[in-house]
Design a protein around this motif. Structure first.
Motif, PDB file in Angstrom:
ATOM      1  N   GLY A  68      -5.607  29.603   3.367  1.00 12.55           N
ATOM      2  CA  GLY A  68      -5.428  28.387   4.155  1.00 12.55           C
ATOM      3  C   GLY A  68      -6.537  28.188   5.163  1.00 12.55           C
ATOM      4  O   GLY A  68      -7.050  27.075   5.338  1.00 12.55           O
ATOM      5  N   ARG A  69      -6.928  29.260   5.842  1.00 13.74           N
ATOM      6  CA  ARG A  69      -8.047  29.166   6.781  1.00 13.74           C
ATOM      7  C   ARG A  69      -9.351  28.851   6.058  1.00 13.74           C
ATOM      8  O   ARG A  69     -10.199  28.118   6.572  1.00 13.74           O
ATOM      9  N   HIS A  70      -9.502  29.397   4.850  1.00 14.05           N
ATOM     10  CA  HIS A  70     -10.725  29.171   4.076  1.00 14.05           C
ATOM     11  C   HIS A  70     -10.866  27.698   3.699  1.00 14.05           C
ATOM     12  O   HIS A  70     -11.941  27.100   3.884  1.00 14.05           O
ATOM     13  N   VAL A  71      -9.799  27.090   3.185  1.00 12.25           N
ATOM     14  CA  VAL A  71      -9.918  25.690   2.780  1.00 12.25           C
ATOM     15  C   VAL A  71      -9.982  24.779   4.006  1.00 12.25           C
ATOM     16  O   VAL A  71     -10.629  23.726   3.969  1.00 12.25           O
ATOM     17  N   HIS A  72      -9.333  25.182   5.094  1.00 14.38           N
ATOM     18  CA  HIS A  72      -9.449  24.400   6.333  1.00 14.38           C
ATOM     19  C   HIS A  72     -10.895  24.388   6.822  1.00 14.38           C
ATOM     20  O   HIS A  72     -11.392  23.360   7.301  1.00 14.38           O
ATOM     21  N   ALA A  73     -11.580  25.518   6.690  1.00 12.71           N
ATOM     22  CA  ALA A  73     -12.991  25.581   7.088  1.00 12.71           C
ATOM     23  C   ALA A  73     -13.837  24.632   6.237  1.00 12.71           C
ATOM     24  O   ALA A  73     -14.759  23.982   6.742  1.00 12.71           O
ATOM     25  N   LYS A  74     -13.523  24.528   4.949  1.00 13.00           N
ATOM     26  CA  LYS A  74     -14.233  23.586   4.087  1.00 13.00           C
ATOM     27  C   LYS A  74     -13.999  22.157   4.557  1.00 13.00           C
ATOM     28  O   LYS A  74     -14.928  21.344   4.616  1.00 13.00           O
ATOM     29  N   ARG A  75     -12.774  21.858   4.878  1.00 11.48           N
ATOM     30  CA  ARG A  75     -12.439  20.512   5.347  1.00 11.48           C
ATOM     31  C   ARG A  75     -13.187  20.205   6.638  1.00 11.48           C
ATOM     32  O   ARG A  75     -13.713  19.089   6.820  1.00 11.48           O
ATOM     33  N   MET A  76     -13.245  21.190   7.560  1.00 11.15           N
ATOM     34  CA  MET A  76     -13.944  20.966   8.820  1.00 11.15           C
ATOM     35  C   MET A  76     -15.429  20.701   8.566  1.00 11.15           C
ATOM     36  O   MET A  76     -16.020  19.801   9.189  1.00 11.15           O
ATOM     37  N   ARG A  77     -16.037  21.462   7.673  1.00 16.09           N
ATOM     38  CA  ARG A  77     -17.458  21.266   7.376  1.00 16.09           C
ATOM     39  C   ARG A  77     -17.701  19.878   6.800  1.00 16.09           C
ATOM     40  O   ARG A  77     -18.699  19.221   7.116  1.00 16.09           O
ATOM     41  N   PHE A  78     -16.792  19.420   5.940  1.00 10.52           N
ATOM     42  CA  PHE A  78     -16.912  18.081   5.366  1.00 10.52           C
ATOM     43  C   PHE A  78     -16.862  17.023   6.470  1.00 10.52           C
ATOM     44  O   PHE A  78     -17.724  16.128   6.530  1.00 10.52           O
ATOM     45  N   ASP A  79     -15.861  17.115   7.339  1.00  8.63           N
ATOM     46  CA  ASP A  79     -15.710  16.129   8.414  1.00  8.63           C
ATOM     47  C   ASP A  79     -16.926  16.113   9.326  1.00  8.63           C
ATOM     48  O   ASP A  79     -17.423  15.047   9.714  1.00  8.63           O
ATOM     49  N   MET A  80     -17.413  17.294   9.687  1.00 10.76           N
ATOM     50  CA  MET A  80     -18.528  17.360  10.630  1.00 10.76           C
ATOM     51  C   MET A  80     -19.828  16.885   9.993  1.00 10.76           C
ATOM     52  O   MET A  80     -20.650  16.247  10.651  1.00 10.76           O
ATOM     53  N   ALA A  81     -20.001  17.163   8.693  1.00 12.10           N
ATOM     54  CA  ALA A  81     -21.194  16.669   8.010  1.00 12.10           C
ATOM     55  C   ALA A  81     -21.173  15.153   7.916  1.00 12.10           C
ATOM     56  O   ALA A  81     -22.198  14.486   8.127  1.00 12.10           O
ATOM     57  N   MET A  82     -20.011  14.580   7.622  1.00 13.17           N
ATOM     58  CA  MET A  82     -19.891  13.128   7.547  1.00 13.17           C
ATOM     59  C   MET A  82     -20.159  12.491   8.908  1.00 13.17           C
ATOM     60  O   MET A  82     -20.810  11.450   9.016  1.00 13.17           O
ATOM     61  N   ARG A  83     -19.661  13.117   9.972  1.00 15.11           N
ATOM     62  CA  ARG A  83     -19.821  12.574  11.324  1.00 15.11           C
ATOM     63  C   ARG A  83     -21.286  12.581  11.753  1.00 15.11           C
ATOM     64  O   ARG A  83     -21.762  11.644  12.412  1.00 15.11           O
ATOM     65  N   SER A  84     -22.007  13.646  11.398  1.00 13.71           N
ATOM     66  CA  SER A  84     -23.375  13.794  11.888  1.00 13.71           C
ATOM     67  C   SER A  84     -24.422  13.157  10.980  1.00 13.71           C
ATOM     68  O   SER A  84     -25.590  13.104  11.333  1.00 13.71           O
ATOM     69  N   SER A  85     -24.007  12.654   9.824  1.00 15.32           N
ATOM     70  CA  SER A  85     -24.965  12.083   8.880  1.00 15.32           C
ATOM     71  C   SER A  85     -24.931  10.559   8.938  1.00 15.32           C
ATOM     72  O   SER A  85     -24.188   9.952   9.716  1.00 15.32           O
ATOM     73  N   SER A  86     -25.723   9.957   8.062  1.00 18.43           N
ATOM     74  CA  SER A  86     -25.761   8.496   7.978  1.00 18.43           C
ATOM     75  C   SER A  86     -24.482   7.930   7.378  1.00 18.43           C
ATOM     76  O   SER A  86     -24.301   6.715   7.341  1.00 18.43           O
ATOM     77  N   LEU A  87     -23.571   8.812   6.914  1.00 23.84           N
ATOM     78  CA  LEU A  87     -22.314   8.365   6.314  1.00 23.84           C
ATOM     79  C   LEU A  87     -21.181   8.269   7.329  1.00 23.84           C
ATOM     80  O   LEU A  87     -20.017   8.167   6.941  1.00 23.84           O
ATOM     81  N   HIS A  88     -21.522   8.320   8.622  1.00 24.26           N
ATOM     82  CA  HIS A  88     -20.478   8.279   9.646  1.00 24.26           C
ATOM     83  C   HIS A  88     -19.564   7.061   9.470  1.00 24.26           C
ATOM     84  O   HIS A  88     -18.341   7.173   9.517  1.00 24.26           O
ATOM     85  N   GLY A  89     -20.144   5.886   9.244  1.00 28.03           N
ATOM     86  CA  GLY A  89     -19.327   4.693   9.052  1.00 28.03           C
ATOM     87  C   GLY A  89     -18.510   4.747   7.781  1.00 28.03           C
ATOM     88  O   GLY A  89     -17.402   4.194   7.710  1.00 28.03           O
ATOM     89  N   THR A  90     -19.042   5.435   6.778  1.00 24.01           N
ATOM     90  CA  THR A  90     -18.325   5.562   5.511  1.00 24.01           C
ATOM     91  C   THR A  90     -17.056   6.388   5.669  1.00 24.01           C
ATOM     92  O   THR A  90     -16.070   6.160   4.974  1.00 24.01           O
ATOM     93  N   LYS A  91     -17.085   7.364   6.582  1.00 24.95           N
ATOM     94  CA  LYS A  91     -15.918   8.229   6.783  1.00 24.95           C
ATOM     95  C   LYS A  91     -14.692   7.422   7.174  1.00 24.95           C
ATOM     96  O   LYS A  91     -13.593   7.623   6.644  1.00 24.95           O
TER      97      LYS A  91
END
Length: 314
Positions: A268-291
């Motif tokens: 559970g912690r492992h997949v949560h870490a994946k989810r966090m990385r996805f969210d943070m990458a979307m926030r910091s990239s040009s896809l922020h509005g897409t999120k």
């Protein structure tokens, strides 16, 4: 689903014997989950009394039910601040710059309030857990110890915004809480709510394909089970106008990909870490509005681990 049943409704420690009708969606530990035609959302029966809930949430919840919550919240604070910033961004877009007085109901360890204070908000929390209140005050934020009720609401004044994250599912009468929130808002004020999106299509798919039971049914702590439509209806029935609806990352997708995290804390912690990385990458990239657009698309499909709604008082 099982046949429709009629059950008494218990609230505030007494039986009113007002009938509630609905199909039975689940049974666990002596409780039934019914899709209540009167309430407009799913809830368990019988309902725990207020006295029982006070005992659990004031003294035992963080130490017994969620012993690692504070530690893990701190470990994941960069991601949580991203989540909080998105909530504050939405609130600030809905309100004029001179409207920054916020109440958080069920403020937990106080990190959302602390983030708001950093952004220039005048923040107050109300929280029943003694441990969480002590932690919050250590962060330098104002938190009232207790449950929000009709009686103490009158002492708080009025607010421009109210935030409640994963609170309504724990309450014996969420409709009453929405009415209290409505009364605490100034005209034009907004409420931001999030609740688990339960009995959703991906959960059913995981049960069908992964031989899982309905793991999200968790009485007596989770009393109510909302989805996008039922939470929106509850807000509208209180007098709010829904401004936006989003679904958070659908964690159940990991189950469909073979990551059986249910009952497995390490995974559970492992997949949560994946989810966090996805969210943070979307926030910091040009896809922020897409999120945000993606999260709105999740809501349109009835998906997302959480239902996140913004509504306005006229």
């Amino acid at each position: 689903m099982k046949p429709k049943v009629e059950v008494p409704w218990q609230t505030d420690g007494v039986h009113t014997w007002e009938s509630h009708h609905g199909l039975v969606y689940a049974e666990k530990d002596g409780f039934k989950v019914i899709d209540c035609e009167q309430c407009g959302f799913k809830h368990i029966t019988p309902i725990p009394t207020v006295e029982e809930l006070e005992s659990v949430y004031k003294h035992d919840y963080y130490s017994r039910e969620k012993p690692l919550y504070l530690q893990r919240h701190q470990e994941d604070l960069d991601w949580w601040n991203l989540v909080y910033d998105e909530r504050y961004d939405v609130l600030e877009q809905a309100l004029s710059p001179d409207r920054r007085r916020l109440l958080e109901v069920g403020s937990g360890p106080g990190y959302f309030l602390a983030r708001g204070k950093e952004r220039g908000w005048d923040v107050t929390g109300i929280e029943p857990s003694n441990q969480a209140v002590e932690h919050s005050r250590g962060l330098g934020v104002n938190v009232i110890d207790g449950f929000l009720t009709d009686e103490n609401a009158s002492e708080l004044g009025l607010f421009d915004a109210i935030h409640a994250s994963e609170v309504l599912e724990h309450l014996p009468d969420p409709r009453q809480m929405l009415e209290i929130m409505y009364g605490l808002l100034k005209p034009g004020g907004v409420v931001a709510l999030s609740v688990p999106n339960d009995f959703n299509p991906l959960q059913f798919a995981a049960c069908e394909t992964q031989s899982l039971d309905q793991w999200w049914v968790a009485p007596p702590h989770h009393i109510n089970y909302f989805d996008h439509a039922s939470l929106a209806n509850a807000l509208q029935n209180t007098g709010f106008s829904v401004l936006s609806s989003e679904g958070s990352f659908p964690m159940e997708m990991f189950l469909l990909m073979g990551d059986g995290y249910v009952g497995n804390d390490e995974l559970g912690r492992h997949v949560h870490a994946k989810r966090m990385r996805f969210d943070m990458a979307m926030r910091s990239s040009s896809l922020h509005g897409t999120k945000s657009a993606l999260q709105q698309a999740f809501a349109n499909l009835g998906l997302g681990r959480l239902v996140v709604l913004l509504a306005k008082k006229h």
